[in-house]
Design a protein around this motif. Structure first.
Motif, PDB file in Angstrom:
ATOM      1  N   GLY A  90       0.868  -1.182   0.000  1.00 50.34           N
ATOM      2  CA  GLY A  90       0.000   0.000   0.000  1.00 50.34           C
ATOM      3  C   GLY A  90       0.904   1.232   0.000  1.00 50.34           C
ATOM      4  O   GLY A  90       2.101   1.141  -0.292  1.00 50.34           O
TER       5      GLY A  90
ATOM      6  N   TYR B  53     -11.254  -2.127  -2.778  1.00 55.89           N
ATOM      7  CA  TYR B  53     -11.201  -2.143  -1.308  1.00 55.89           C
ATOM      8  C   TYR B  53     -11.669  -0.818  -0.729  1.00 55.89           C
ATOM      9  O   TYR B  53     -11.029  -0.243   0.139  1.00 55.89           O
ATOM     10  CB  TYR B  53      -9.775  -2.457  -0.829  1.00 55.89           C
ATOM     11  N   GLY B  54     -12.794  -0.328  -1.229  1.00 55.28           N
ATOM     12  CA  GLY B  54     -13.331   0.924  -0.706  1.00 55.28           C
ATOM     13  C   GLY B  54     -12.987   2.093  -1.609  1.00 55.28           C
ATOM     14  O   GLY B  54     -11.935   2.107  -2.234  1.00 55.28           O
ATOM     15  N   PRO B  55     -13.894   3.071  -1.686  1.00 53.81           N
ATOM     16  CA  PRO B  55     -13.683   4.233  -2.556  1.00 53.81           C
ATOM     17  C   PRO B  55     -12.571   5.121  -2.012  1.00 53.81           C
ATOM     18  O   PRO B  55     -12.567   5.458  -0.832  1.00 53.81           O
ATOM     19  CB  PRO B  55     -15.026   4.971  -2.484  1.00 53.81           C
ATOM     20  N   HIS B  56     -11.614   5.495  -2.848  1.00 53.55           N
ATOM     21  CA  HIS B  56     -10.468   6.285  -2.397  1.00 53.55           C
ATOM     22  C   HIS B  56     -10.344   7.613  -3.138  1.00 53.55           C
ATOM     23  O   HIS B  56     -10.086   7.640  -4.338  1.00 53.55           O
ATOM     24  CB  HIS B  56      -9.182   5.474  -2.554  1.00 53.55           C
TER      25      HIS B  56
ATOM     26  N   ALA C  25       2.072   2.923   2.518  1.00 52.50           N
ATOM     27  CA  ALA C  25       3.139   2.834   3.523  1.00 52.50           C
ATOM     28  C   ALA C  25       4.319   2.049   2.943  1.00 52.50           C
ATOM     29  O   ALA C  25       5.468   2.492   2.987  1.00 52.50           O
ATOM     30  CB  ALA C  25       2.613   2.179   4.798  1.00 52.50           C
ATOM     31  N   GLY C  26       4.011   0.885   2.382  1.00 51.21           N
ATOM     32  CA  GLY C  26       5.069   0.024   1.861  1.00 51.21           C
ATOM     33  C   GLY C  26       5.699   0.558   0.582  1.00 51.21           C
ATOM     34  O   GLY C  26       6.924   0.577   0.438  1.00 51.21           O
TER      35      GLY C  26
ATOM     36  N   ILE D  24      -0.299   8.706   5.642  1.00 53.02           N
ATOM     37  CA  ILE D  24       0.580   7.549   5.484  1.00 53.02           C
ATOM     38  C   ILE D  24       1.778   7.908   4.590  1.00 53.02           C
ATOM     39  O   ILE D  24       2.919   7.535   4.886  1.00 53.02           O
ATOM     40  CB  ILE D  24      -0.203   6.378   4.847  1.00 53.02           C
TER      41      ILE D  24
ATOM     42  N   LEU E 232     -15.405  -5.082   5.852  1.00 51.39           N
ATOM     43  CA  LEU E 232     -16.449  -4.631   4.920  1.00 51.39           C
ATOM     44  C   LEU E 232     -16.714  -5.700   3.873  1.00 51.39           C
ATOM     45  O   LEU E 232     -15.813  -6.461   3.516  1.00 51.39           O
ATOM     46  CB  LEU E 232     -15.987  -3.364   4.172  1.00 51.39           C
TER      47      LEU E 232
ATOM     48  N   LEU F 159      -2.502  -0.233   9.375  1.00 49.23           N
ATOM     49  CA  LEU F 159      -2.659  -1.502  10.066  1.00 49.23           C
ATOM     50  C   LEU F 159      -1.608  -1.645  11.164  1.00 49.23           C
ATOM     51  O   LEU F 159      -1.928  -1.923  12.317  1.00 49.23           O
ATOM     52  CB  LEU F 159      -2.526  -2.660   9.070  1.00 49.23           C
TER      53      LEU F 159
ATOM     54  N   THR G 235       4.098  -3.258   7.321  1.00 48.30           N
ATOM     55  CA  THR G 235       2.862  -2.458   7.206  1.00 48.30           C
ATOM     56  C   THR G 235       1.583  -3.293   7.329  1.00 48.30           C
ATOM     57  O   THR G 235       0.496  -2.818   7.019  1.00 48.30           O
ATOM     58  CB  THR G 235       2.824  -1.631   5.890  1.00 48.30           C
ATOM     59  N   GLY G 236       1.714  -4.536   7.781  1.00 46.34           N
ATOM     60  CA  GLY G 236       0.522  -5.373   8.020  1.00 46.34           C
ATOM     61  C   GLY G 236       0.048  -5.214   9.458  1.00 46.34           C
ATOM     62  O   GLY G 236       0.631  -4.453  10.230  1.00 46.34           O
TER      63      GLY G 236
ATOM     64  N   GLY H  25      -2.270  -2.199  -2.248  1.00 48.00           N
ATOM     65  CA  GLY H  25      -3.031  -2.226  -0.990  1.00 48.00           C
ATOM     66  C   GLY H  25      -4.495  -1.921  -1.204  1.00 48.00           C
ATOM     67  O   GLY H  25      -5.100  -2.370  -2.186  1.00 48.00           O
ATOM     68  N   ASN H  26      -5.041  -1.122  -0.317  1.00 46.54           N
ATOM     69  CA  ASN H  26      -6.468  -0.802  -0.414  1.00 46.54           C
ATOM     70  C   ASN H  26      -6.783   0.199  -1.519  1.00 46.54           C
ATOM     71  O   ASN H  26      -7.941   0.484  -1.783  1.00 46.54           O
ATOM     72  CB  ASN H  26      -6.966  -0.253   0.932  1.00 46.54           C
TER      73      ASN H  26
ATOM     74  N   ALA I 115       4.094 -12.377   5.295  1.00 44.01           N
ATOM     75  CA  ALA I 115       5.238 -12.204   6.195  1.00 44.01           C
ATOM     76  C   ALA I 115       5.353 -13.368   7.180  1.00 44.01           C
ATOM     77  O   ALA I 115       6.444 -13.909   7.385  1.00 44.01           O
ATOM     78  CB  ALA I 115       5.117 -10.888   6.954  1.00 44.01           C
TER      79      ALA I 115
ATOM     80  N   HIS J 249      -6.964  13.566  -0.897  1.00 44.51           N
ATOM     81  CA  HIS J 249      -7.100  14.973  -0.481  1.00 44.51           C
ATOM     82  C   HIS J 249      -6.065  15.269   0.585  1.00 44.51           C
ATOM     83  O   HIS J 249      -5.800  14.431   1.449  1.00 44.51           O
ATOM     84  CB  HIS J 249      -8.518  15.246   0.033  1.00 44.51           C
TER      85      HIS J 249
END
Ligand code: FAD
Ligand code: UDP
Length: 412
Positions: free
Chosen positions: A29, A74-77, A31-32, A396, A292, A385, A273-274, A58-59, A239, A80
């Protein structure tokens, strides 16, 4: 302008020699991926990225569905931010549209802007009464101000109480119960503070100085981030299954002393980052998260909804519906919408932990896991996470840049 695209180097974990790498990053994601890029580019380190899913990003992962509509899995991104560094950094890897996110609450079939604002007030109370209430709000808090539902509920004036009650009952109560299985009083105040009452005519969901969507999608952005000669990505690799954890003792709280990979202690930086409880196989009990389910529908029409997202604040058992073509600006004669159903997270094998449930108790629980890692100086938990926090993408990215500075850059 965007940098030239270089393909991502993918490898099978079984085929790599760990001696060929100076740093290991778990998760791809923001972070990684940002950590990996910075360690490779600024530090000149050879970076191995381990990702449990069969894809990067990621997400933020997006792809074209069967109808040819670009959808988020994995969800609306919506990106901003007010963080100039995070924005400038990403601008190297994507161009941006200037999409401004708008959300309407479906209030028994009537649409009302969220965050609840002056326009919503007129819909809820009628123009005349709204004018009086708006005046009182402006007198109390100032014009163009954001007020949390908790602040508003703490007001003693009966008319402000009435506004607070209305917003509480019709915007926050049922949505929060669906999303968290908790009432607004029971969730951490920072959660509902994300969506304040806004004493304004501005119907946008976010007011950050910068917002938009990556014009070629997030997955492409991540390909550009991870496409670097010093980065190798191993997909479908967990991991837990490739790290041998060495502890300082046999007792449950004995700290982590080393991480062995392919039989040798890994001495370079490990950015993890998990979920932290997952790494330690839930030895202190699983950390609570909300998960979700996403349900998609495609229609033979240009638009199905009036705007990018509709929140169902008083009816339905899903929380919200997002229509992707508003977000992405894609022109298509078909459209795909996505309903979000929230539920507790109880099976790491089949479910994804989307939201940490912020509370003092859960933070203490998390800190017990974190303490296991604190004696291992090359281990760096990072991200939504691994830090058990409710972070937006830009935060992040900022944190990943700061960590990389510390490890190899300006701060090193
Ligand atoms: P993630 O994106 O979750 O990446 C973690 C990666 O690590 C994943 O790919 C995962 O598969 C991998 N991984 C996990 N465990 C292991 C393991 N044991 N071994 C190997 N790999 C592992 N933010 C915004 O700014 N705007 C938005 O509009 C927005 N909308 C959101 C909507 C939803 C429904 C959700 C849940 C979040 C939203 N966010 C939004 C927040 C955004 O998703 C996060 O800020 C972002 O994903 C954080 O990046 P990350 O790298 O920390 O985590
Ligand atoms: N919320 C609500 N009604 C709404 C929008 C938000 O009750 O119409 C509350 C709810 O508790 C939600 C929180 O505010 O979980 C944060 O909303 P946000 O839209 O930021 O959630 P996210 O997009 O992160 O899921």
């Amino acid at each position: 302008g965007r940098e030239p695209v270089m393909a991502v180097n993918y490898a099978d974990f079984r085929d790599i020699a760990i001696e060929d790498y100076d740093a290991v990053v778990v998760g791809s994601g923001f972070a990684g991926a940002v950590s990996a890029r910075q360690l490779a580019e600024e530090g000149g380190l050879r970076v191995l990225v381990i990702e449990k899913r069969a894809h990067i990003a990621g997400n933020m992962y997006d792809e074209y569905d069967e109808a040819g509509v670009l959808v988020h899995r994995y969800g609306p991104h919506i990106f901003h931010t007010n963080d100039q560094r995070a924005y400038d950094y990403l601008a190297r890897f994507t161009e941006w549209s200037s999409y401004q996110h708008r959300v309407l609450a479906d209030w028994y079939g009537t649409y009302m802007p969220v965050p609840f604002n002056k326009n919503s007030m007129e819909i809820a109370f009628g123009d005349e009464k709204a004018a009086r209430l708006i005046e009182k709000l402006v007198d109390t808090f100032g014009d163009e101000r954001k007020v949390t539902i908790n602040e508003l509920r703490a007001q003693e004036d009966p008319e402000l109480q009435e506004v607070a009650d209305f917003v509480y009952q019709n915007v926050f109560l049922y949505y929060t119960q669906k999303q968290w299985g908790l009432t607004p009083e029971e969730v951490d105040p920072s959660v509902t503070a994300r969506v304040p009452v806004f004493i304004s005519r501005d119907n946008r969901y976010f007011q950050d100085a910068f917002q938009g969507m990556p014009v070629d999608g997030y997955t492409r952005l991540f390909e550009n981030l991870l496409g670097h000669e010093k980065i190798t990505v191993c997909l479908s690799t967990e991991a837990e299954s490739v790290f041998d954890l060495v502890f300082a003792g046999r007792e449950e709280d004995a700290p982590l002393e080393a991480i062995h990979i392919k039989g040798v202690p890994f001495a370079g930086p490990i950015v993890y980052t998990g979920p932290l409880d997952e790494l330690f196989l839930g030895r202190f009990g699983r950390l609570p998260y909300r998960s979700l389910d996403f349900v998609y529908e495609t229609f033979d029409e240009t638009y199905h909804l009036p705007c990018g997202t509709v929140n169902y604040t008083v009816t339905e058992d899903y929380t919200r519906i997002t229509e992707f073509t508003y977000l992405t600006g894609q022109e298509s004669d078909k459209t795909t919408i996505m309903k979000e159903y929230s539920h507790s997270y109880d099976d790491p094998e089949s479910q994804i932990p989307y939201y940490a449930i912020i509370s003092e108790e859960n933070t203490a629980h998390y800190n017990r896991y974190l303490a296991l890692t604190e004696k291992l100086p090359n281990f760096h938990p990072l991200g939504r996470l691994a830090e058990y926090r409710y972070y937006n993408m830009d935060v992040i990215i900022g944190r990943a840049l700061a960590l990389a500075d510390e490890l190899v850059g300006e701060g090193a």
